[in-house]
Design a protein around this motif. Structure first.
Motif, PDB file in Angstrom:
ATOM      1  N   ALA A  28       0.885  -0.954   0.306  1.00  0.00           N
ATOM      2  CA  ALA A  28      -0.038  -0.208   0.550  1.00  0.00           C
ATOM      3  C   ALA A  28       1.282   1.145   0.313  1.00  0.00           C
ATOM      4  O   ALA A  28       1.884   1.100   0.339  1.00  0.00           O
ATOM      5  N   THR A  29       0.141   2.191  -0.689  1.00  0.00           N
ATOM      6  CA  THR A  29       1.308   3.914  -0.700  1.00  0.00           C
ATOM      7  C   THR A  29       0.119   4.678  -0.470  1.00  0.00           C
ATOM      8  O   THR A  29      -1.260   4.628  -0.506  1.00  0.00           O
ATOM      9  N   THR A  30       0.574   5.493  -0.125  1.00  0.00           N
ATOM     10  CA  THR A  30      -0.307   7.222  -0.064  1.00  0.00           C
ATOM     11  C   THR A  30      -0.446   7.892  -0.729  1.00  0.00           C
ATOM     12  O   THR A  30      -1.120   8.921  -0.716  1.00  0.00           O
ATOM     13  N   SER A  31       0.402   7.622  -2.251  1.00  0.00           N
ATOM     14  CA  SER A  31      -0.142   8.308  -3.570  1.00  0.00           C
ATOM     15  C   SER A  31      -0.908   7.054  -4.508  1.00  0.00           C
ATOM     16  O   SER A  31      -0.380   5.689  -4.683  1.00  0.00           O
ATOM     17  N   PRO A  32      -1.049   7.859  -5.254  1.00  0.00           N
ATOM     18  CA  PRO A  32      -1.805   6.627  -6.697  1.00  0.00           C
ATOM     19  C   PRO A  32      -0.471   6.094  -7.410  1.00  0.00           C
ATOM     20  O   PRO A  32      -0.391   4.880  -8.167  1.00  0.00           O
ATOM     21  N   TYR A  33       0.483   6.777  -7.472  1.00  0.00           N
ATOM     22  CA  TYR A  33       1.896   5.709  -8.070  1.00  0.00           C
ATOM     23  C   TYR A  33       2.709   5.469  -7.480  1.00  0.00           C
ATOM     24  O   TYR A  33       3.134   5.337  -6.406  1.00  0.00           O
ATOM     25  N   PRO A  34       2.627   3.745  -7.245  1.00  0.00           N
ATOM     26  CA  PRO A  34       3.936   2.558  -7.497  1.00  0.00           C
ATOM     27  C   PRO A  34       4.714   2.984  -6.839  1.00  0.00           C
ATOM     28  O   PRO A  34       5.253   2.569  -5.576  1.00  0.00           O
ATOM     29  N   VAL A  35       5.309   3.912  -7.406  1.00  0.00           N
ATOM     30  CA  VAL A  35       7.011   4.301  -7.230  1.00  0.00           C
ATOM     31  C   VAL A  35       7.300   5.828  -6.425  1.00  0.00           C
ATOM     32  O   VAL A  35       7.953   5.976  -6.966  1.00  0.00           O
ATOM     33  N   SER A  36       6.303   6.647  -6.224  1.00  0.00           N
ATOM     34  CA  SER A  36       6.205   8.112  -5.304  1.00  0.00           C
ATOM     35  C   SER A  36       5.733   8.213  -4.237  1.00  0.00           C
ATOM     36  O   SER A  36       5.483   9.495  -3.964  1.00  0.00           O
ATOM     37  N   SER A  37       5.984   6.899  -3.159  1.00  0.00           N
ATOM     38  CA  SER A  37       5.433   7.540  -1.940  1.00  0.00           C
ATOM     39  C   SER A  37       5.714   6.623  -1.094  1.00  0.00           C
ATOM     40  O   SER A  37       6.572   5.214  -1.262  1.00  0.00           O
ATOM     41  N   THR A  38       5.653   6.988   0.206  1.00  0.00           N
ATOM     42  CA  THR A  38       6.127   6.231   1.443  1.00  0.00           C
ATOM     43  C   THR A  38       4.878   5.003   0.921  1.00  0.00           C
ATOM     44  O   THR A  38       3.284   4.940   0.399  1.00  0.00           O
ATOM     45  N   SER A  39       5.172   3.501   1.650  1.00  0.00           N
ATOM     46  CA  SER A  39       4.693   2.158   1.231  1.00  0.00           C
ATOM     47  C   SER A  39       4.393   1.027   2.309  1.00  0.00           C
ATOM     48  O   SER A  39       5.726   1.271   3.264  1.00  0.00           O
ATOM     49  N   TYR A  40       3.877   0.644   2.542  1.00  0.00           N
ATOM     50  CA  TYR A  40       3.847  -0.921   3.988  1.00  0.00           C
ATOM     51  C   TYR A  40       3.656  -2.120   3.293  1.00  0.00           C
ATOM     52  O   TYR A  40       2.269  -2.322   1.923  1.00  0.00           O
ATOM     53  N   ASP A  41       4.350  -2.994   3.136  1.00  0.00           N
ATOM     54  CA  ASP A  41       4.190  -4.190   2.550  1.00  0.00           C
ATOM     55  C   ASP A  41       3.503  -4.802   3.299  1.00  0.00           C
ATOM     56  O   ASP A  41       3.219  -5.425   4.380  1.00  0.00           O
ATOM     57  N   LEU A  42       2.189  -5.850   2.183  1.00  0.00           N
ATOM     58  CA  LEU A  42       1.023  -6.396   3.005  1.00  0.00           C
ATOM     59  C   LEU A  42       2.157  -7.729   3.061  1.00  0.00           C
ATOM     60  O   LEU A  42       1.693  -8.859   3.903  1.00  0.00           O
ATOM     61  N   PHE A  43       2.681  -8.536   1.889  1.00  0.00           N
ATOM     62  CA  PHE A  43       3.400  -9.638   1.650  1.00  0.00           C
ATOM     63  C   PHE A  43       4.311  -9.367   0.762  1.00  0.00           C
ATOM     64  O   PHE A  43       4.072  -8.475  -0.633  1.00  0.00           O
ATOM     65  N   VAL A  44       5.696  -9.893   0.697  1.00  0.00           N
ATOM     66  CA  VAL A  44       6.807 -10.393  -0.094  1.00  0.00           C
ATOM     67  C   VAL A  44       7.483 -11.172  -0.080  1.00  0.00           C
ATOM     68  O   VAL A  44       7.938 -12.250   1.154  1.00  0.00           O
ATOM     69  N   GLY A  45       6.380 -12.082  -1.683  1.00  0.00           N
ATOM     70  CA  GLY A  45       7.077 -14.048  -1.451  1.00  0.00           C
ATOM     71  C   GLY A  45       6.523 -14.342  -0.589  1.00  0.00           C
ATOM     72  O   GLY A  45       4.796 -13.991  -0.145  1.00  0.00           O
ATOM     73  N   CYS A  46       6.865 -14.886   0.752  1.00  0.00           N
ATOM     74  CA  CYS A  46       6.145 -15.628   1.647  1.00  0.00           C
ATOM     75  C   CYS A  46       6.279 -14.764   2.568  1.00  0.00           C
ATOM     76  O   CYS A  46       6.130 -15.763   3.634  1.00  0.00           O
ATOM     77  N   THR A  47       7.043 -13.927   3.194  1.00  0.00           N
ATOM     78  CA  THR A  47       7.066 -12.730   3.808  1.00  0.00           C
ATOM     79  C   THR A  47       5.329 -12.065   4.129  1.00  0.00           C
ATOM     80  O   THR A  47       5.737 -11.026   3.259  1.00  0.00           O
TER      81      THR A  47
END
Length: 314
Positions: A192-211
């Protein structure tokens, strides 16, 4: 797939568009090309699906290969590609025992990485579909993301103007269409990010691979042509002074050959903390990302915390 061949050499050789077909399947209309005289020079265009039925109908070949990821795909220990190949043959209509026409035969072979590549694409509507296409001939299919409110993924999520309650469970489906049944959808990372652009804001991972985040449940991944998972609605800490918190969901997606999906599952890496998406360790912007519309959550100011209490003497 779209395959174009110049028409002029065919006419010079004594043939026309009706005398050319894929893999000598002249008696099957779907295997013959269509002349396009609107371009200069004119071309004979073949358009065929890479579904198993279509490939078999016109005699084309499809092979799956695997290699170590490099370049755009350096994050992956194994990258699969599909190779589609075949011939375009001419048919000589001469009825005598001799001919002055030379046989024409075009061999073609196209290699497509099964990872999606996408550049400068903005998506801002929940459930939108996109054609993932690259000038170098990247594998093309259609991705869509939809949000649901129930465990069966049947009721579309309706977000009220005031926002969702925190901890509301959101069910997410990422689906690919126009694919042969040889391929499955594999979600490498959803965040999830705070802006609609995938590479332009702070993010939080819901999952990455098996983490994965403790509140995230992965229901389906790598075993069909859709991926499914759910998570609980949250708010970003940077929105602590706002009544409504808005974030956007993104899923980095690729395809895998269904019999070997388990072997290409992304490596488990520790990226649980909130961070800038464009940090040096993250290259996922080079892979196709399908994005949701805005998801809003609210702070519930009602309830027991706002009630006035009265002390009643005995």
């Amino acid at each position: 797939m779209f395959l174009k061949v110049f028409l002029c050499p065919m006419y010079f050789g004594g043939y026309n568009e009706s005398l050319m077909a894929l893999n000598a399947r002249f008696n099957i209309p779907a295997c013959r090309g269509v002349a396009d005289w609107s371009v200069n020079p004119p071309v004979l265009m073949f358009n065929f699906s890479i579904s198993q039925d279509s490939l078999t109908l016109c005699g084309n070949n499809m092979n799956i290969t695997s290699q170590v990821g490099s370049g755009y795909f350096s994050e992956f220990s194994s990258v699969q590609s599909v190779n589609i190949s075949g011939l375009i043959n001419s048919w000589d209509p001469s009825i005598s025992s001799i001919t002055y026409r030379q046989q024409l035969m075009y061999q073609f072979s196209c290699l497509y990485p099964l990872q999606y590549l996408i550049n400068n694409t903005e998506l801002s509507v929940s459930g939108v579909s996109l054609a993932v296409k690259d000038n170098n001939g990247t594998f093309i299919s259609t991705l869509s993301m939809s949000l649901f409110s129930n465990v069966n993924y049947t009721n579309r999520l309706q977000i009220p103007g005031s926002g969702l309650m925190l901890k509301t469970r959101i069910y997410v489906k990422v689906k690919a269409t126009n694919l042969t049944n040889k391929f499955n959808v594999l979600l490498d990372r959803c965040y999830a990010t705070t802006s609609p652009y995938p590479v332009s804001s702070t993010s939080y991972d819901l999952f990455v691979g098996c983490t994965r985040d403790p509140q995230t449940v992965i229901d389906l991944n790598g075993i069909s042509q859709e991926g499914r998972f759910s998570f609980e609605a949250f708010r970003f800490v940077e929105h602590k002074n706002l009544t409504i918190s808005t974030f956007y969901l993104h899923c980095v997606t690729r395809l895998c050959e269904n019999s070997t999906c388990a072997a290409v599952t992304p490596r488990c890496v520790r990226r649980r903390e909130v961070r800038a998406v464009d940090s040096p360790e993250n290259n996922s912007g080079d892979v196709a990302t399908v994005t949701s519309g805005p998801i809003t959550t609210r702070v519930d100011n009602g309830g027991a915390m706002d009630q006035k209490f009265h002390i009643v003497p005995d």
